[in-house]
Design a protein around this motif. Structure first.
Motif, PDB file in Angstrom:
ATOM      1  N   SER A 371       0.849  -1.095  -0.075  1.00  0.00           N
ATOM      2  CA  SER A 371       0.011  -0.015   0.160  1.00  0.00           C
ATOM      3  C   SER A 371       0.915   1.186  -0.050  1.00  0.00           C
ATOM      4  N   SER A 372       0.132   2.429  -0.305  1.00  0.00           N
ATOM      5  CA  SER A 372       0.971   3.633  -0.251  1.00  0.00           C
ATOM      6  C   SER A 372       0.095   4.506   0.518  1.00  0.00           C
ATOM      7  N   LEU A 373       0.165   5.855  -0.039  1.00  0.00           N
ATOM      8  CA  LEU A 373      -0.569   6.772   0.922  1.00  0.00           C
ATOM      9  C   LEU A 373      -2.177   6.627   0.761  1.00  0.00           C
ATOM     10  N   PRO A 374      -2.889   6.924   2.045  1.00  0.00           N
ATOM     11  CA  PRO A 374      -4.330   6.899   2.035  1.00  0.00           C
ATOM     12  C   PRO A 374      -5.063   7.992   1.103  1.00  0.00           C
ATOM     13  N   LYS A 375      -6.195   7.931   0.815  1.00  0.00           N
ATOM     14  CA  LYS A 375      -6.726   8.687  -0.115  1.00  0.00           C
ATOM     15  C   LYS A 375      -6.708  10.200   0.491  1.00  0.00           C
ATOM     16  N   ASP A 376      -6.930  10.478   1.539  1.00  0.00           N
ATOM     17  CA  ASP A 376      -6.631  12.035   1.989  1.00  0.00           C
ATOM     18  C   ASP A 376      -5.716  12.506   1.818  1.00  0.00           C
ATOM     19  N   PHE A 377      -4.422  11.553   1.534  1.00  0.00           N
ATOM     20  CA  PHE A 377      -3.009  12.290   1.421  1.00  0.00           C
ATOM     21  C   PHE A 377      -3.062  12.184  -0.242  1.00  0.00           C
ATOM     22  N   ARG A 378      -3.785  12.978  -0.817  1.00  0.00           N
ATOM     23  CA  ARG A 378      -3.858  13.204  -2.268  1.00  0.00           C
ATOM     24  C   ARG A 378      -2.263  13.667  -2.851  1.00  0.00           C
ATOM     25  N   ALA A 379      -1.967  12.653  -4.071  1.00  0.00           N
ATOM     26  CA  ALA A 379      -0.829  13.028  -4.443  1.00  0.00           C
ATOM     27  C   ALA A 379      -0.894  13.029  -6.025  1.00  0.00           C
ATOM     28  N   ASN A 380      -0.129  13.585  -6.575  1.00  0.00           N
ATOM     29  CA  ASN A 380       0.135  13.404  -8.279  1.00  0.00           C
ATOM     30  C   ASN A 380       0.663  12.278  -8.658  1.00  0.00           C
ATOM     31  N   ARG A 381      -0.167  11.411  -9.190  1.00  0.00           N
ATOM     32  CA  ARG A 381       0.106  10.015  -9.566  1.00  0.00           C
ATOM     33  C   ARG A 381       1.183  10.038 -10.689  1.00  0.00           C
ATOM     34  N   ASP A 382       1.359  11.029 -11.508  1.00  0.00           N
ATOM     35  CA  ASP A 382       2.349  11.252 -12.554  1.00  0.00           C
ATOM     36  C   ASP A 382       3.933  11.404 -11.945  1.00  0.00           C
ATOM     37  N   PHE A 383       3.869  11.696 -10.820  1.00  0.00           N
ATOM     38  CA  PHE A 383       5.086  11.804 -10.109  1.00  0.00           C
ATOM     39  C   PHE A 383       5.212  11.076  -8.896  1.00  0.00           C
ATOM     40  N   PRO A 384       5.635   9.709  -8.698  1.00  0.00           N
ATOM     41  CA  PRO A 384       5.549   9.048  -7.736  1.00  0.00           C
ATOM     42  C   PRO A 384       6.438   9.626  -6.541  1.00  0.00           C
ATOM     43  N   GLU A 385       7.331  10.294  -6.743  1.00  0.00           N
ATOM     44  CA  GLU A 385       8.166  10.590  -5.537  1.00  0.00           C
ATOM     45  C   GLU A 385       7.405  11.430  -4.650  1.00  0.00           C
ATOM     46  N   PHE A 386       6.094  12.057  -4.845  1.00  0.00           N
ATOM     47  CA  PHE A 386       5.373  12.871  -4.120  1.00  0.00           C
ATOM     48  C   PHE A 386       4.302  11.819  -3.110  1.00  0.00           C
ATOM     49  N   ASN A 387       4.270  10.483  -3.732  1.00  0.00           N
ATOM     50  CA  ASN A 387       3.360   9.586  -2.977  1.00  0.00           C
ATOM     51  C   ASN A 387       4.325   8.826  -2.299  1.00  0.00           C
ATOM     52  N   TYR A 388       5.072   9.278  -1.202  1.00  0.00           N
ATOM     53  CA  TYR A 388       6.390   8.766  -0.631  1.00  0.00           C
ATOM     54  C   TYR A 388       6.218   7.544   0.267  1.00  0.00           C
ATOM     55  N   LEU A 389       4.914   7.302   1.029  1.00  0.00           N
ATOM     56  CA  LEU A 389       4.746   6.240   1.641  1.00  0.00           C
ATOM     57  C   LEU A 389       4.878   4.669   0.883  1.00  0.00           C
ATOM     58  N   LYS A 390       5.617   3.965   1.457  1.00  0.00           N
ATOM     59  CA  LYS A 390       5.747   2.539   0.715  1.00  0.00           C
ATOM     60  C   LYS A 390       5.418   1.438   1.933  1.00  0.00           C
ATOM     61  N   VAL A 391       4.566   0.552   1.865  1.00  0.00           N
ATOM     62  CA  VAL A 391       4.344  -0.368   2.680  1.00  0.00           C
ATOM     63  C   VAL A 391       4.351  -1.808   2.331  1.00  0.00           C
ATOM     64  N   VAL A 392       4.943  -2.793   2.649  1.00  0.00           N
ATOM     65  CA  VAL A 392       4.851  -3.956   1.702  1.00  0.00           C
ATOM     66  C   VAL A 392       4.633  -5.049   2.936  1.00  0.00           C
ATOM     67  N   PHE A 393       3.387  -5.847   2.842  1.00  0.00           N
ATOM     68  CA  PHE A 393       3.592  -6.946   3.774  1.00  0.00           C
ATOM     69  C   PHE A 393       3.945  -8.314   3.080  1.00  0.00           C
ATOM     70  N   ILE A 394       5.058  -8.714   3.853  1.00  0.00           N
ATOM     71  CA  ILE A 394       5.940  -9.778   3.385  1.00  0.00           C
ATOM     72  C   ILE A 394       5.726 -11.380   4.233  1.00  0.00           C
ATOM     73  N   LYS A 395       5.389 -12.177   3.539  1.00  0.00           N
ATOM     74  CA  LYS A 395       5.446 -13.617   4.503  1.00  0.00           C
ATOM     75  C   LYS A 395       6.629 -14.189   3.936  1.00  0.00           C
ATOM     76  N   LYS A 396       7.239 -14.624   5.124  1.00  0.00           N
ATOM     77  CA  LYS A 396       8.585 -15.578   5.303  1.00  0.00           C
ATOM     78  C   LYS A 396       8.062 -16.817   5.133  1.00  0.00           C
ATOM     79  N   LEU A 397       8.535 -17.469   4.156  1.00  0.00           N
ATOM     80  CA  LEU A 397       8.295 -18.923   3.788  1.00  0.00           C
ATOM     81  C   LEU A 397       9.206 -20.023   4.340  1.00  0.00           C
ATOM     82  N   ASN A 398       8.757 -20.979   4.619  1.00  0.00           N
ATOM     83  CA  ASN A 398       9.497 -22.344   4.905  1.00  0.00           C
ATOM     84  C   ASN A 398      10.612 -22.117   3.845  1.00  0.00           C
ATOM     85  N   LYS A 399      12.075 -22.574   4.442  1.00  0.00           N
ATOM     86  CA  LYS A 399      13.117 -22.678   3.389  1.00  0.00           C
ATOM     87  C   LYS A 399      12.942 -24.016   2.617  1.00  0.00           C
TER      88      LYS A 399
END
Length: 399
Positions: A371-399
């Motif tokens: 996910s990135s910024l919630p919708k109240d944090f409006r950002a210009n989609r053409d310039f992703p550096e202003f949509n600064y938040l980056k969140v990744v949910f990662i599952k650690k798998l068995n080896k």
């Protein structure tokens, strides 16, 4: 009338500017020596002196100002700022109607057309944050417009800019009736204590609202959760309310202990049943490894840059190492919530950090959502550096 300075844009920057890039970069302007005082209006032209845009001079990070309009004859006056604020408020109409969420962003800088300015709403109180002396020079226009457009208990401001070589972060009461802080706001039904007159931070990062809800609703149940760089423990509160068996919050700041206890308490959670550690996160990782401690859910939300007595940390170069430390104490099939607000790199680069950390740890993984910024944090989609938040949910798998 505010003084207008004409600046010529370097040919290599014209395309981005014409596409709507809002930040006026120092290297994009040929004759910056014309600038004298922050707050001056800037008329941007090409080398043939053809009009491009109007902005203001205000030093912020890599920029010397922000574009306000591309309409040559549009006046930058009280009516201009009132229109921008009204449009932004209209975009958040649904938020004002939601009784379960009483804190959100009502104006998000360049995403709403005025870079260097943000306004947050906290259950009737407004917090205006100014990021340069330049935008602050327009404060009367903005406060007049805000007072006309909204009903408020009080308005506060935070100045977050460099003045005479000294970076300041101060907060002040502006108008209304001063609040009795902390106040309790709601976020998706959760309670959080907020201070608007206690330094740079309020006690909650509003841009992580969706992430907290996701943790509570989908990932917390029956987990042993670790929250690193925990600040006031908001992610821990979300996990506890989502059914986590136990939470551990770790932050180096001494005040984090009292603040985290406060956040648990306003939600009716027994804080003594939770673990709250005031210590360096990297020391905690070593402690956890020594004691063979493992977690089902780990949250990593470090500051972009941090310095302690032992080390300095930068997300741009140290995030893979941080992730490796987290991997070592995450249970198989556990979830790591990796987050960063560093705007100097995008999601694609962030995912290379994740890949490197897991490969270097000889561990397989699966990205389950992002996910990135919630919708109240409006950002210009053409310039992703202003949509600064980056969140990744990662599952650690068995080896």
């Amino acid at each position: 009338m505010t003084k207008m300075i004409t600046l010529r844009v370097d040919q290599s920057f014209l395309a981005d500017l014409k596409r709507g890039y809002p930040l006026i970069l120092k290297e994009a302007v040929v004759n910056t020596d014309m600038l004298r005082e922050e707050g001056e209006l800037i008329r941007l032209v090409d080398r043939a002196n053809r009009y491009l845009a109007t902005g203001y001079y205000g030093n912020q990070n890599k920029g010397i100002g922000w574009v306000l309009t591309t309409k040559e004859h549009e006046e930058i006056d009280g009516a201009f700022f009132k229109t921008k604020l009204k449009t932004a408020l209209d975009h958040r109409a649904d938020f004002f109607e939601d009784s379960q969420t009483t804190a959100f962003r009502v104006f998000n800088g360049e995403g709403d057309g005025i870079g260097g300015l943000t306004i947050d709403y906290f259950d009737g109180y407004y917090m205006v944050s100014w990021y340069s002396d330049g935008i602050y020079s327009f404060k009367q226009y903005i406060y007049d417009a805000l007072a006309e457009l909204v009903e408020f208990k009080a308005i506060y401001e935070k100045k977050r800019f460099d003045t005479k070589g000294q970076y300041i972060e101060q907060d002040d009461f502006v108008m209304g009736e001063p609040g009795d802080f902390p106040i309790i706001i709601k976020e998706n039904g959760m309670n959080f204590a907020v201070n608007l007159n206690d330094g740079a931070m309020t006690g909650i990062f509003l841009d992580q609202r969706d992430v907290r809800r996701t943790i509570r609703d989908y990932y917390a149940e029956d987990t042993n959760m670790l929250n690193t760089f925990s600040y006031t423990g908001a992610f821990s509160v979300a996990a506890a309310l989502g059914g986590a068996k136990e939470t551990t919050s770790v932050d180096l700041a001494k005040r984090s202990l009292a603040k985290t206890i406060e956040q648990f308490s306003v939600n009716g959670i027994d804080y003594e049943a939770q673990n709250i550690k005031v210590m360096d996160v990297f020391d905690y990782f070593k402690y956890a490894v020594r004691h063979n401690m493992k977690y089902d859910l780990v949250v990593l939300d470090p500051p972009s840059f941090a310095r302690s007595k032992k080390m300095t940390f930068s997300t741009a170069k140290d995030y893979p190492k941080l992730l490796m430390d987290a991997i070592s104490i995450t249970e198989k099939n556990g979830i790591i919530v990796a987050s960063t607000n560093n705007a100097s790199f995008g999601m694609k680069k962030f995912k290379t950090f994740i890949d490197k950390a897991f490969k270097d740890s000889n561990t397989r993984y699966k990205i389950v959502e992002q996910s990135s910024l919630p919708k109240d944090f409006r950002a210009n989609r053409d310039f992703p550096e202003f949509n600064y938040l980056k969140v990744v949910f990662i599952k650690k798998l068995n080896k």
